[in-house]
Design a protein around this motif. Structure first.
Motif, PDB file in Angstrom:
ATOM      1  N   LEU A  47       0.823  -1.207   0.000  1.00 19.30           N
ATOM      2  CA  LEU A  47       0.000   0.000   0.000  1.00 19.30           C
ATOM      3  C   LEU A  47       0.864   1.266   0.000  1.00 19.30           C
ATOM      4  O   LEU A  47       0.504   2.270  -0.626  1.00 19.30           O
ATOM      5  CB  LEU A  47      -0.927   0.003   1.223  1.00 19.30           C
ATOM      6  N   ALA A  48       2.001   1.217   0.711  1.00 19.83           N
ATOM      7  CA  ALA A  48       2.865   2.399   0.808  1.00 19.83           C
ATOM      8  C   ALA A  48       3.627   2.668  -0.484  1.00 19.83           C
ATOM      9  O   ALA A  48       4.142   3.780  -0.673  1.00 19.83           O
ATOM     10  CB  ALA A  48       3.850   2.228   1.963  1.00 19.83           C
ATOM     11  N   LYS A  49       3.712   1.685  -1.362  1.00 23.01           N
ATOM     12  CA  LYS A  49       4.456   1.860  -2.616  1.00 23.01           C
ATOM     13  C   LYS A  49       3.555   2.228  -3.791  1.00 23.01           C
ATOM     14  O   LYS A  49       4.039   2.329  -4.928  1.00 23.01           O
ATOM     15  CB  LYS A  49       5.233   0.574  -2.933  1.00 23.01           C
ATOM     16  N   ARG A  50       2.272   2.438  -3.527  1.00 20.63           N
ATOM     17  CA  ARG A  50       1.376   2.871  -4.597  1.00 20.63           C
ATOM     18  C   ARG A  50       1.802   4.262  -5.080  1.00 20.63           C
ATOM     19  O   ARG A  50       2.304   5.079  -4.297  1.00 20.63           O
ATOM     20  CB  ARG A  50      -0.061   2.931  -4.088  1.00 20.63           C
ATOM     21  N   THR A 103       9.993   5.726   5.928  1.00 20.90           N
ATOM     22  CA  THR A 103      11.439   5.488   5.941  1.00 20.90           C
ATOM     23  C   THR A 103      11.817   4.390   4.961  1.00 20.90           C
ATOM     24  O   THR A 103      12.848   4.463   4.285  1.00 20.90           O
ATOM     25  CB  THR A 103      11.895   5.102   7.358  1.00 20.90           C
ATOM     26  N   GLU A 104      10.979   3.362   4.866  1.00 20.39           N
ATOM     27  CA  GLU A 104      11.289   2.242   3.976  1.00 20.39           C
ATOM     28  C   GLU A 104      11.218   2.631   2.500  1.00 20.39           C
ATOM     29  O   GLU A 104      11.950   2.086   1.680  1.00 20.39           O
ATOM     30  CB  GLU A 104      10.346   1.073   4.253  1.00 20.39           C
ATOM     31  N   ILE A 105      10.326   3.574   2.166  1.00 22.89           N
ATOM     32  CA  ILE A 105      10.156   3.909   0.744  1.00 22.89           C
ATOM     33  C   ILE A 105      10.943   5.158   0.350  1.00 22.89           C
ATOM     34  O   ILE A 105      10.941   5.528  -0.822  1.00 22.89           O
ATOM     35  CB  ILE A 105       8.659   4.139   0.417  1.00 22.89           C
ATOM     36  N   HIS A 165      -0.082   6.777  -6.026  1.00 23.01           N
ATOM     37  CA  HIS A 165      -0.973   7.823  -5.527  1.00 23.01           C
ATOM     38  C   HIS A 165      -2.099   7.163  -4.751  1.00 23.01           C
ATOM     39  O   HIS A 165      -2.242   5.933  -4.729  1.00 23.01           O
ATOM     40  CB  HIS A 165      -1.537   8.664  -6.675  1.00 23.01           C
ATOM     41  N   GLY A 166      -2.911   7.979  -4.104  1.00 26.52           N
ATOM     42  CA  GLY A 166      -4.007   7.459  -3.303  1.00 26.52           C
ATOM     43  C   GLY A 166      -3.799   7.780  -1.835  1.00 26.52           C
ATOM     44  O   GLY A 166      -2.958   8.608  -1.463  1.00 26.52           O
ATOM     45  N   MET A 167      -4.563   7.118  -0.965  1.00 31.43           N
ATOM     46  CA  MET A 167      -4.524   7.405   0.459  1.00 31.43           C
ATOM     47  C   MET A 167      -4.394   6.119   1.262  1.00 31.43           C
ATOM     48  O   MET A 167      -5.086   5.134   1.009  1.00 31.43           O
ATOM     49  CB  MET A 167      -5.803   8.153   0.885  1.00 31.43           C
ATOM     50  N   LEU A 168      -3.480   6.153   2.232  1.00 33.53           N
ATOM     51  CA  LEU A 168      -3.321   5.056   3.182  1.00 33.53           C
ATOM     52  C   LEU A 168      -3.708   5.584   4.553  1.00 33.53           C
ATOM     53  O   LEU A 168      -3.085   6.512   5.075  1.00 33.53           O
ATOM     54  CB  LEU A 168      -1.877   4.542   3.196  1.00 33.53           C
ATOM     55  N   LEU A 169      -4.729   4.990   5.150  1.00 36.28           N
ATOM     56  CA  LEU A 169      -5.237   5.414   6.451  1.00 36.28           C
ATOM     57  C   LEU A 169      -4.811   4.422   7.527  1.00 36.28           C
ATOM     58  O   LEU A 169      -4.923   3.203   7.338  1.00 36.28           O
ATOM     59  CB  LEU A 169      -6.757   5.488   6.442  1.00 36.28           C
ATOM     60  N   VAL A 170      -4.318   4.947   8.645  1.00 34.07           N
ATOM     61  CA  VAL A 170      -4.045   4.114   9.818  1.00 34.07           C
ATOM     62  C   VAL A 170      -4.977   4.574  10.922  1.00 34.07           C
ATOM     63  O   VAL A 170      -5.040   5.765  11.234  1.00 34.07           O
ATOM     64  CB  VAL A 170      -2.571   4.222  10.270  1.00 34.07           C
ATOM     65  N   GLY A 201      -2.921  12.782  -7.796  1.00 36.48           N
ATOM     66  CA  GLY A 201      -1.592  12.264  -8.068  1.00 36.48           C
ATOM     67  C   GLY A 201      -0.645  12.210  -6.896  1.00 36.48           C
ATOM     68  O   GLY A 201       0.532  11.885  -7.081  1.00 36.48           O
ATOM     69  N   HIS A 202      -1.093  12.540  -5.684  1.00 37.00           N
ATOM     70  CA  HIS A 202      -0.225  12.462  -4.512  1.00 37.00           C
ATOM     71  C   HIS A 202      -0.524  11.198  -3.712  1.00 37.00           C
ATOM     72  O   HIS A 202      -1.648  10.687  -3.736  1.00 37.00           O
ATOM     73  CB  HIS A 202      -0.421  13.684  -3.607  1.00 37.00           C
TER      74      HIS A 202
END
Length: 568
Positions: A314-317, A341-343, A319-324, A413-414
């Motif tokens: 999910l973090a490497k997409r 940090t990983e990406i 664009h779009g939104m990742l919700l925690v 696009g973000h």
């Protein structure tokens, strides 16, 4: 030694021993090595042999490093600062009080200690390096609020003492105010214990301090004086530059303190109560991840392999939104930091807006919210979009305006990382609907939702195996889990874990990626049961199942997961 009644042999032995000691002291001063080592070399034996014979031959007990570590120091008569500066280790052993020094035959040391303790001190000896190492070890476990001597009268704090911005054992010992000592010791203890918050709770009898350790409040210290309790709150207000005369309304502030050569930020919340006011101080160590930015990762948080892989995807997409999502203090922001940090490759612009900035991330533009100056989440997010970002982290979505801008950023696009307070992955949708966010836009923007909790882990020092309870077996059967190698354990409580039985926490996460079928179900207002069954078919493992995994492996207890995770 009285030699008038001694035999000629005893006199000769004493004279020989005195000459040998003088020679060893001279050699130690010239070489910089320990007196015990030089004396052992002159006597033609090892230091261990010398230590065994020391009591009988020299009349002075010798303590090696293991013996010092087994006997915690007592600072009732000699302060910690003096002990470090003069290499003195005060301890109790076999009912006797000893002052371990590098050279117990030094008259200057004897005279100084006699003045401090008000009598002839019971001296022992040990290597200076061992004494300093034992004192350093003791400093890691020392509880300043209870183990340091008071040594001060019941005087009121002066305004100048409130201005100190460095806290250490030395500054606490030098303070002449019980109020300053109490607050500084509470802050020092909290920092040493790794607490996230300090609660100053005022009651009828005075003020009590509780530390939030691993998400649970643990009693720390108390000051049984109603008047001094009010001054404790005033001390905190002055540190945070709040109005000390206002006691009827809540107040919020912040201050900085240097602890252990690190600059820590503290957030303060003052709340009126029937007994005056209570205060909660949150510790924020921004440099906690500094130097470790390449090390912190989703693996280091204790997440299982399946959750890590899903979050990474999910973090490497692009664009779009990742919700925690999760309750306060469930590690949501730390998870997003780890994913960022990983990406991070240095080829993309990453901007965060947070309240407050919890950790410093190298190579990332981090913006602190300042509502007093008009810099809110929504206002800052608008400005961020004009700063050409690739990835954006929004500390928290609190209102409809911030939610709307975040969704639009994800659609243009973000890649947006953010957190929302909700109890489960399905409650997130309701939160956004309640904010009047267009559901179709939200579904188009949302890549996935991560529901997270922090579970306390059993203390590694005092954990013991237990019989597998039948309740655990029944829960695993109901969850269709494999009942194979089940290993149950529990921490009994020790000094290392402050008698709680737990030390440290694991992160558990339920990761729900959004596919077209799931989006269609939500847009068509499908029943929650249908949506949950679809999530299970996608391989999503609920929080409850992940929590049971930890119990079955002996990492935590049933009581702990019941405290944190709600079961359907």
């Amino acid at each position: 030694m009285d030699t008038s009644s001694s035999s000629p042999e005893a006199v000769a032995q004493a004279a020989s021993l005195g000459a040998l000691m003088a020679q060893a002291r001279a050699r130690a001063a010239a070489s910089g090595r320990a007196l015990a080592l030089e004396l052992a070399l002159l006597a033609g034996c090892s230091v261990e042999q010398l230590a065994l014979a020391s009591q009988a031959q020299l009349g002075v007990r010798y303590f090696a490093l293991p013996a010092l570590l087994e006997n915690p120091p007592e600072f009732a008569q000699v302060s910690f600062t003096d002990c470090v500066n003069r290499a003195i280790y005060p301890l109790q052993s076999a009912g006797e009080c000893y002052f371990v020094v590098p050279d117990p035959w030094d008259d200057h040391v004897l005279q100084w200690l006699a003045n401090q303790v008000g009598g002839y001190p019971n001296l022992a000896w040990g290597a200076k390096s061992d004494i300093l190492a034992a004192l350093e070890h003791a400093q890691h476990r020392i509880k300043a609020s209870s183990e340091l001597p008071s040594g001060v009268s019941d005087t009121r704090a002066s305004r100048s003492e409130y201005s100190a911005n460095v806290i250490s054992i030395e500054t606490i010992e030098r303070s002449h105010s019980p109020v300053v000592r109490f607050v500084d010791a509470a802050i020092y203890d909290a920092w040493k214990a790794g607490a996230s918050d300090i609660h100053f709770e005022c009651g009828r009898e005075g003020v009590r301090v509780k530390l939030r350790l691993d998400g649970v409040l643990v009693p720390s210290s108390e000051l049984p004086d109603r008047i001094l309790a009010e001054e404790v709150i005033s001390r905190i207000k002055v540190l945070a530059q709040l109005d000390i005369a206002e006691r009827r309304i809540p107040q919020d502030g912040r201050f900085q303190v240097e602890l252990g050569e690190r600059q820590l930020d503290f957030r303060v919340s003052i709340m009126p109560s029937i007994f005056g006011e209570d205060a909660v101080v949150r510790l924020l160590d921004k440099s906690q991840l500094r130097g470790d930015a390449q090390v912190i990762s989703l693996v280091s948080l204790g997440l299982d392999a399946d959750a890590i892989e899903r979050i990474r995807r999910l973090a490497k997409r692009p664009h779009g939104m990742l919700l925690v999502t999760g309750p306060t203090g469930s590690g949501k922001t730390t998870t997003l930091y780890a994913a960022l940090t990983e990406i991070q490759t240095g080829q993309e612009k990453i901007i965060t807006i947070e309240d407050p900035v919890e950790y410093e991330l190298p190579g990332v533009l981090q913006i602190p919210v300042n509502e007093k100056k008009g810099l809110t989440f929504s206002q800052g997010l608008r400005s961020i979009l004009r700063h050409d970002p690739d990835k954006i982290l929004v500390g928290e979505i609190r209102d409809a305006e911030t939610a709307e801008i975040a969704v639009q950023a994800a659609l243009t696009g973000h890649l947006v990382f953010t957190t929302v307070h909700a109890n489960s992955v399905f409650d997130v949708i309701s939160r956004f609907v309640h904010m009047d966010i267009d559901l179709y836009s939200l579904m188009s923007a949302l890549n996935g939702v991560v529901a997270q909790r922090l579970i306390r882990r059993n203390c590694p020092v005092c954990t013991e195996p237990e019989t597998v309870p039948q309740e655990l077996i029944e829960r695993m059967k109901n969850a269709n889990m494999n009942i194979g190698q089940v290993r149950v354990a529990r921490g009994r409580g020790c000094e290392h874990c402050r008698n709680t039985g737990y030390k440290g926490r694991y992160a558990i996460a339920e990761v729900l990626p959004f596919d077209d079928a799931l989006r269609t179900m939500i847009l068509s207002r499908a029943d929650v049961t249908v949506i949950k069954n679809h999530a299970l078919a996608m391989g999503v493992r609920p929080l409850g199942v992940r929590a049971l995994d930890l119990v079955a492996s002996g990492a935590t207890t049933l009581e702990e997961i019941d405290r944190v995770v709600a079961y359907d």
